[in-house]
Design an enzyme around this catalytic site. Sequence first.
Site, PDB file in Angstrom:
ATOM      1  N   GLY A   7       0.829  -1.202   0.000  1.00  0.00           N
ATOM      2  CA  GLY A   7       0.000   0.000   0.000  1.00  0.00           C
ATOM      3  C   GLY A   7       0.857   1.242   0.000  1.00  0.00           C
ATOM      4  O   GLY A   7       2.090   1.183   0.118  1.00  0.00           O
ATOM      5  N   GLY A  49      -0.182   8.813   2.631  1.00  0.00           N
ATOM      6  CA  GLY A  49       0.493  10.095   2.715  1.00  0.00           C
ATOM      7  C   GLY A  49       1.885   9.991   3.328  1.00  0.00           C
ATOM      8  O   GLY A  49       2.745  10.840   3.073  1.00  0.00           O
ATOM      9  N   PHE A  50       2.112   8.972   4.138  1.00  0.00           N
ATOM     10  CA  PHE A  50       3.419   8.842   4.797  1.00  0.00           C
ATOM     11  C   PHE A  50       4.465   8.318   3.820  1.00  0.00           C
ATOM     12  O   PHE A  50       5.596   8.782   3.797  1.00  0.00           O
ATOM     13  CB  PHE A  50       3.280   7.883   5.993  1.00  0.00           C
ATOM     14  N   GLY A  51       4.044   7.369   3.012  1.00  0.00           N
ATOM     15  CA  GLY A  51       4.974   6.767   2.058  1.00  0.00           C
ATOM     16  C   GLY A  51       4.580   5.332   1.787  1.00  0.00           C
ATOM     17  O   GLY A  51       3.524   4.878   2.224  1.00  0.00           O
ATOM     18  N   PRO A  52       5.446   4.576   1.086  1.00  0.00           N
ATOM     19  CA  PRO A  52       5.089   3.200   0.737  1.00  0.00           C
ATOM     20  C   PRO A  52       5.102   2.271   1.955  1.00  0.00           C
ATOM     21  O   PRO A  52       5.851   2.492   2.901  1.00  0.00           O
ATOM     22  CB  PRO A  52       6.186   2.800  -0.250  1.00  0.00           C
ATOM     23  N   VAL A  53       4.243   1.249   1.877  1.00  0.00           N
ATOM     24  CA  VAL A  53       4.171   0.254   2.952  1.00  0.00           C
ATOM     25  C   VAL A  53       4.541  -1.106   2.337  1.00  0.00           C
ATOM     26  O   VAL A  53       3.975  -1.505   1.321  1.00  0.00           O
ATOM     27  CB  VAL A  53       2.750   0.176   3.555  1.00  0.00           C
ATOM     28  N   LYS A 103       6.512   0.673   7.055  1.00  0.00           N
ATOM     29  CA  LYS A 103       6.043   1.919   6.441  1.00  0.00           C
ATOM     30  C   LYS A 103       7.187   2.913   6.401  1.00  0.00           C
ATOM     31  O   LYS A 103       7.718   3.312   7.449  1.00  0.00           O
ATOM     32  CB  LYS A 103       4.899   2.470   7.303  1.00  0.00           C
ATOM     33  N   ASP A 116      -8.162  11.440  12.662  1.00  0.00           N
ATOM     34  CA  ASP A 116      -8.144  11.004  11.260  1.00  0.00           C
ATOM     35  C   ASP A 116      -8.837   9.652  11.124  1.00  0.00           C
ATOM     36  O   ASP A 116      -8.344   8.751  10.465  1.00  0.00           O
ATOM     37  CB  ASP A 116      -6.692  10.933  10.761  1.00  0.00           C
TER      38      ASP A 116
HETATM   39  N1  ATP Z   1       0.033  -2.894   9.655  1.00  0.00           N
HETATM   40  C1  ATP Z   1      -0.405  -3.090   8.409  1.00  0.00           C
HETATM   41  N2  ATP Z   1      -0.696  -4.349   7.991  1.00  0.00           N
HETATM   42  C2  ATP Z   1      -1.146  -4.566   6.728  1.00  0.00           C
HETATM   43  N3  ATP Z   1      -1.328  -3.605   5.819  1.00  0.00           N
HETATM   44  C3  ATP Z   1      -1.045  -2.334   6.172  1.00  0.00           C
HETATM   45  C4  ATP Z   1      -0.574  -2.012   7.472  1.00  0.00           C
HETATM   46  N4  ATP Z   1      -0.382  -0.668   7.543  1.00  0.00           N
HETATM   47  C5  ATP Z   1      -0.736  -0.189   6.337  1.00  0.00           C
HETATM   48  N5  ATP Z   1      -1.134  -1.182   5.511  1.00  0.00           N
HETATM   49  C6  ATP Z   1      -1.598  -1.055   4.110  1.00  0.00           C
HETATM   50  O1  ATP Z   1      -1.014   0.071   3.553  1.00  0.00           O
HETATM   51  C7  ATP Z   1      -2.046   0.958   3.097  1.00  0.00           C
HETATM   52  C8  ATP Z   1      -1.569   2.390   3.237  1.00  0.00           C
HETATM   53  O2  ATP Z   1      -1.608   2.771   4.577  1.00  0.00           O
HETATM   54  P1  ATP Z   1      -1.334   4.250   5.020  1.00  0.00           P
HETATM   55  O3  ATP Z   1      -1.803   4.353   6.422  1.00  0.00           O
HETATM   56  O4  ATP Z   1       0.085   4.565   4.755  1.00  0.00           O
HETATM   57  O5  ATP Z   1      -2.176   5.127   4.033  1.00  0.00           O
HETATM   58  P2  ATP Z   1      -3.730   5.457   3.958  1.00  0.00           P
HETATM   59  O6  ATP Z   1      -4.379   5.115   5.266  1.00  0.00           O
HETATM   60  O7  ATP Z   1      -4.278   4.805   2.749  1.00  0.00           O
HETATM   61  O8  ATP Z   1      -3.764   6.992   3.723  1.00  0.00           O
HETATM   62  P3  ATP Z   1      -3.398   8.151   4.764  1.00  0.00           P
HETATM   63  O9  ATP Z   1      -2.006   8.535   4.472  1.00  0.00           O
HETATM   64  O10 ATP Z   1      -4.372   9.211   4.465  1.00  0.00           O
HETATM   65  O11 ATP Z   1      -3.545   7.554   6.140  1.00  0.00           O
HETATM   66  C9  ATP Z   1      -3.271   0.599   3.932  1.00  0.00           C
HETATM   67  O12 ATP Z   1      -4.456   0.937   3.295  1.00  0.00           O
HETATM   68  C10 ATP Z   1      -3.110  -0.896   4.065  1.00  0.00           C
HETATM   69  O13 ATP Z   1      -3.604  -1.530   2.921  1.00  0.00           O
HETATM   70 MG    MG Z   2      -3.601   5.416   7.033  1.00  0.00          MG
END
Ligand code: ATP
Ligand code: MG
Length: 426
Positions: free
Chosen positions: A87, A90-94, A117, A213
């Site tokens: 995924g 806004g923070f970056g790639p996960v 992340k 949020d």
């Molecule tokens: N602990 C985790 N376990 C599994 N997947 C995760 C985890 N954390 C994040 N993800 C995946 O990464 C994606 C991106 O998460 P992230 O919180 O960085 O962005 P977001 O929630 O889509 O947007 P925002 O930056 O507005 O919060 C999530 O939607 C999820 O699919």
């Molecule tokens: Mg998020």
Amino acid sequence: MRALLFSCFAPRADDSPEQDSKTPTTPAAATTTKKKSVRRLRSATGRLRSLSLDDLSRTLASSGLHAFTVSELRAATRGFSGSSVIGEGGFGPVYKGFIDDRILPGSGLEPQQVAVKCLDAEGPQGHREWLAEVVYLGMQLRHPHLVKLVGYCCQDHHRILVYEYMARGSLEHHLFKNLLSSLPWATRLKIAVGAAKGLAFLHEAETPVIYRDFKASNILLESDYTAKLSDFGLAKEGPQGDDTHVSTRVMGTHGYAAPEYILTGHLTSRSDVYSYGVVLLELLTGRQSVDRRRRGREQNLVDWARPYLRRPDKLHRVMDPGLEGSYSDSAAAKAAMVAYTCLHSVPKSRPRMREVVELLEPLLEMRGDVPAGTFVYTAQPSVKKVQAPAVVVVVGDDKADGGGDRCVLPRGAGGEPPRQSRDRGA
Ligand SMILES: Nc1ncnc2c1ncn2[C@@H]1O[C@H](COP(=O)(O)OP(=O)(O)OP(=O)(O)O)[C@@H](O)[C@H]1O
Ligand SMILES: [Mg+2]
């Protein structure tokens, strides 16, 4: 170690808001904004404010968080490979990763899957969001409905967060991006109750925390659909003493932020309750809080659905067709009423999250009038993140906590669509 810790917890010069195109560019304004940024960081670190460096080191050591190196995390994620990406926000790639004794000899950490992340240096978030996450999730708040932070990495310019891996990804994915199957009613209720418990815990903490949020993409799901809140980058300590609210720059996500917060910048735990009402509505209707592809009034979920929520006889008109009618009518009516009160325009008329838990939990047992029908199970989420439709907004001018990384609306223009801070796909 001590030096490393200190550098991690001090605001970085390159993290200051001057990098942000929406922040002031004159030297005087930049200095003011920088001061505000430091103030906000201090506020986010809450109880850490008064700690000496030694105390801070001891606190972090006793927190159980693991301090990872970049090379350990590179090994855990197959070199941060594209195929490990699960995924991006806004923070970056996960990335999905795996840690065991081979990667971390003698660490004592259990072999486990993790979500890694990484802060995108070019992105809208920065060190303070990273720090807020480490402080809140790693050092202050532990609860079965908050995602667990396993560790962090703060090496050179790298800012990385390592979480427990949540096998079913985000609620957003299941509600809006999984075209093959639909969450069953009982699962939706379970998620609603779990997320409500997570928020109630934050609001009732010794130093109450306002999450700020709350939205479907920040609710992550375990393999049995236990819901956990993630993303504490915007979380804020609640009002202290006689104060009724915290004044802040308005940050959050369009479609979820409470109207009075958008208008005034006054933040209370009831702002979270409003956002919770929006997510509950998404669970009931299967529609997104804001959907520009729909016509007129239907674009805004709250505007469209609110009139039906108090009308059990008409509620079926807004219930998710994906449920195929397989839900308890009386439970749905009660859940809709909870959503209605959470979305009340007067913040004090909204329930507390503890009351929401008490109202929703009994509905888990109400299966009596669920029509017999096909049970639909969702498949494992696909590994790649599709676009996130939500738009993060900031409203009004700088107040107590600076930090201008998101969209800006003139204060009072709550009903208008915000400018988008980043393109997250079409
Ligand atoms: N602990 C985790 N376990 C599994 N997947 C995760 C985890 N954390 C994040 N993800 C995946 O990464 C994606 C991106 O998460 P992230 O919180 O960085 O962005 P977001 O929630 O889509 O947007 P925002 O930056 O507005 O919060 C999530 O939607 C999820 O699919
Ligand atoms: Mg998020």
